[in-house]
Design a protein around this motif. Structure first.
Motif, PDB file in Angstrom:
ATOM      1  N   ALA A  19      43.261  35.942  50.545  1.00 29.54           N
ATOM      2  CA  ALA A  19      43.297  36.364  49.142  1.00 29.54           C
ATOM      3  C   ALA A  19      41.893  36.709  48.640  1.00 29.54           C
ATOM      4  O   ALA A  19      41.714  37.704  47.927  1.00 29.54           O
ATOM      5  CB  ALA A  19      43.922  35.271  48.270  1.00 29.54           C
ATOM      6  N   HIS A  20      40.901  35.932  49.040  1.00 33.54           N
ATOM      7  CA  HIS A  20      39.521  36.220  48.634  1.00 33.54           C
ATOM      8  C   HIS A  20      39.038  37.542  49.226  1.00 33.54           C
ATOM      9  O   HIS A  20      38.390  38.345  48.532  1.00 33.54           O
ATOM     10  CB  HIS A  20      38.574  35.093  49.052  1.00 33.54           C
ATOM     11  N   MET A  21      39.331  37.788  50.492  1.00 31.28           N
ATOM     12  CA  MET A  21      38.913  39.042  51.134  1.00 31.28           C
ATOM     13  C   MET A  21      39.597  40.232  50.463  1.00 31.28           C
ATOM     14  O   MET A  21      38.955  41.255  50.197  1.00 31.28           O
ATOM     15  CB  MET A  21      39.241  39.036  52.632  1.00 31.28           C
ATOM     16  N   GLU A  22      40.888  40.102  50.182  1.00 34.85           N
ATOM     17  CA  GLU A  22      41.616  41.188  49.511  1.00 34.85           C
ATOM     18  C   GLU A  22      41.050  41.444  48.118  1.00 34.85           C
ATOM     19  O   GLU A  22      40.891  42.595  47.708  1.00 34.85           O
ATOM     20  CB  GLU A  22      43.107  40.864  49.434  1.00 34.85           C
ATOM     21  N   LEU A  23      40.709  40.375  47.411  1.00 32.13           N
ATOM     22  CA  LEU A  23      40.136  40.517  46.077  1.00 32.13           C
ATOM     23  C   LEU A  23      38.780  41.215  46.138  1.00 32.13           C
ATOM     24  O   LEU A  23      38.496  42.097  45.324  1.00 32.13           O
ATOM     25  CB  LEU A  23      39.997  39.144  45.406  1.00 32.13           C
ATOM     26  N   ARG A  24      37.961  40.839  47.110  1.00 28.13           N
ATOM     27  CA  ARG A  24      36.653  41.491  47.249  1.00 28.13           C
ATOM     28  C   ARG A  24      36.806  42.969  47.601  1.00 28.13           C
ATOM     29  O   ARG A  24      36.066  43.807  47.086  1.00 28.13           O
ATOM     30  CB  ARG A  24      35.814  40.762  48.295  1.00 28.13           C
ATOM     31  N   LEU A  25      37.772  43.287  48.449  1.00 32.78           N
ATOM     32  CA  LEU A  25      38.014  44.694  48.772  1.00 32.78           C
ATOM     33  C   LEU A  25      38.507  45.462  47.540  1.00 32.78           C
ATOM     34  O   LEU A  25      38.080  46.591  47.293  1.00 32.78           O
ATOM     35  CB  LEU A  25      39.017  44.814  49.918  1.00 32.78           C
ATOM     36  N   LYS A  26      39.396  44.857  46.763  1.00 36.97           N
ATOM     37  CA  LYS A  26      39.891  45.509  45.548  1.00 36.97           C
ATOM     38  C   LYS A  26      38.757  45.717  44.550  1.00 36.97           C
ATOM     39  O   LYS A  26      38.684  46.755  43.889  1.00 36.97           O
ATOM     40  CB  LYS A  26      41.024  44.696  44.923  1.00 36.97           C
ATOM     41  N   SER A  27      37.871  44.739  44.452  1.00 34.45           N
ATOM     42  CA  SER A  27      36.717  44.871  43.561  1.00 34.45           C
ATOM     43  C   SER A  27      35.814  46.015  44.015  1.00 34.45           C
ATOM     44  O   SER A  27      35.284  46.766  43.185  1.00 34.45           O
ATOM     45  CB  SER A  27      35.908  43.573  43.520  1.00 34.45           C
ATOM     46  N   LEU A  28      35.651  46.144  45.324  1.00 32.51           N
ATOM     47  CA  LEU A  28      34.846  47.237  45.866  1.00 32.51           C
ATOM     48  C   LEU A  28      35.501  48.578  45.533  1.00 32.51           C
ATOM     49  O   LEU A  28      34.814  49.533  45.135  1.00 32.51           O
ATOM     50  CB  LEU A  28      34.677  47.062  47.372  1.00 32.51           C
ATOM     51  N   ALA A  29      36.810  48.653  45.658  1.00 32.93           N
ATOM     52  CA  ALA A  29      37.531  49.885  45.307  1.00 32.93           C
ATOM     53  C   ALA A  29      37.338  50.215  43.832  1.00 32.93           C
ATOM     54  O   ALA A  29      37.042  51.363  43.473  1.00 32.93           O
ATOM     55  CB  ALA A  29      39.020  49.739  45.639  1.00 32.93           C
ATOM     56  N   GLU A  30      37.479  49.200  42.971  1.00 27.37           N
ATOM     57  CA  GLU A  30      37.316  49.418  41.526  1.00 27.37           C
ATOM     58  C   GLU A  30      35.905  49.873  41.183  1.00 27.37           C
ATOM     59  O   GLU A  30      35.717  50.668  40.262  1.00 27.37           O
ATOM     60  CB  GLU A  30      37.672  48.144  40.768  1.00 27.37           C
ATOM     61  N   LYS A  31      34.933  49.386  41.940  1.00 28.17           N
ATOM     62  CA  LYS A  31      33.541  49.787  41.722  1.00 28.17           C
ATOM     63  C   LYS A  31      33.385  51.304  41.846  1.00 28.17           C
ATOM     64  O   LYS A  31      32.567  51.916  41.155  1.00 28.17           O
ATOM     65  CB  LYS A  31      32.646  49.077  42.743  1.00 28.17           C
ATOM     66  N   PHE A  32      34.193  51.913  42.705  1.00 29.83           N
ATOM     67  CA  PHE A  32      34.139  53.353  42.903  1.00 29.83           C
ATOM     68  C   PHE A  32      35.239  54.084  42.136  1.00 29.83           C
ATOM     69  O   PHE A  32      35.495  55.264  42.371  1.00 29.83           O
ATOM     70  CB  PHE A  32      34.219  53.679  44.402  1.00 29.83           C
ATOM     71  N   GLY A  33      35.913  53.360  41.241  1.00 28.90           N
ATOM     72  CA  GLY A  33      36.941  53.977  40.404  1.00 28.90           C
ATOM     73  C   GLY A  33      38.232  54.263  41.149  1.00 28.90           C
ATOM     74  O   GLY A  33      39.002  55.138  40.736  1.00 28.90           O
ATOM     75  N   LEU A  34      38.472  53.533  42.223  1.00 28.22           N
ATOM     76  CA  LEU A  34      39.674  53.748  43.029  1.00 28.22           C
ATOM     77  C   LEU A  34      40.726  52.707  42.681  1.00 28.22           C
ATOM     78  O   LEU A  34      40.407  51.601  42.267  1.00 28.22           O
ATOM     79  CB  LEU A  34      39.316  53.674  44.522  1.00 28.22           C
ATOM     80  N   LYS A  35      41.979  53.068  42.889  1.00 30.16           N
ATOM     81  CA  LYS A  35      43.071  52.189  42.477  1.00 30.16           C
ATOM     82  C   LYS A  35      43.674  51.365  43.605  1.00 30.16           C
ATOM     83  O   LYS A  35      44.414  50.433  43.358  1.00 30.16           O
ATOM     84  CB  LYS A  35      44.166  53.018  41.815  1.00 30.16           C
ATOM     85  N   SER A  36      43.370  51.710  44.864  1.00 26.65           N
ATOM     86  CA  SER A  36      44.008  50.986  45.956  1.00 26.65           C
ATOM     87  C   SER A  36      43.061  50.854  47.140  1.00 26.65           C
ATOM     88  O   SER A  36      42.063  51.574  47.251  1.00 26.65           O
ATOM     89  CB  SER A  36      45.281  51.708  46.404  1.00 26.65           C
ATOM     90  N   LEU A  37      43.440  49.950  48.040  1.00 28.52           N
ATOM     91  CA  LEU A  37      42.658  49.785  49.267  1.00 28.52           C
ATOM     92  C   LEU A  37      42.800  51.011  50.154  1.00 28.52           C
ATOM     93  O   LEU A  37      41.867  51.363  50.883  1.00 28.52           O
ATOM     94  CB  LEU A  37      43.114  48.528  50.005  1.00 28.52           C
TER      95      LEU A  37
END
Length: 102
Positions: free
Chosen positions: A26-44
């Motif tokens: 869950a932590h890894m998925e959250l960090r990946l989602k945060s990275l996606a949001e940083k670039f304005g993306l909606k999904s992994l």
């Protein structure tokens, strides 16, 4: 300690290990989602596509090592989770086999 007690102890240990792996996933998925949001993306999937297409952007280049680490760790954790589930199934089957019949 009887075989059944040992099996129950192993089962409890595997269940706790599975719980900790689930939390780390869950932590890894959250960090990946945060990275996606940083670039304005909606999904992994969008994040993966962005890195695959490799836009010429220094910020994307700097995020690549983090993405690689997170993605690799997530895959490793998921494989480990599957192995734990297999072991839990084996322990469960052994406990059913070894338990006294009424």
């Amino acid at each position: 300690m009887s075989g059944i007690e040992e099996g129950q102890t192993v089962r409890r240990g595997l269940e706790k290990l599975l719980e900790s792996v689930d939390i780390e996933i869950a932590h890894m998925e959250l960090r990946l989602k945060s990275l996606a949001e940083k670039f304005g993306l909606k999904s992994l999937e969008d994040l993966e596509r962005m890195f695959r297409e490799g836009p010429d952007n220094p910020e994307v280049d700097l995020a690549w090592p983090e993405y690689q680490y997170l993605k690799g760790r997530l895959m490793e954790l998921r494989r480990g989770r599957e192995e734990i589930l297999k072991q839990l199934k084996q322990v469960h089957e052994r406990l059913l086999h070894d338990s006294p019949r009424l």
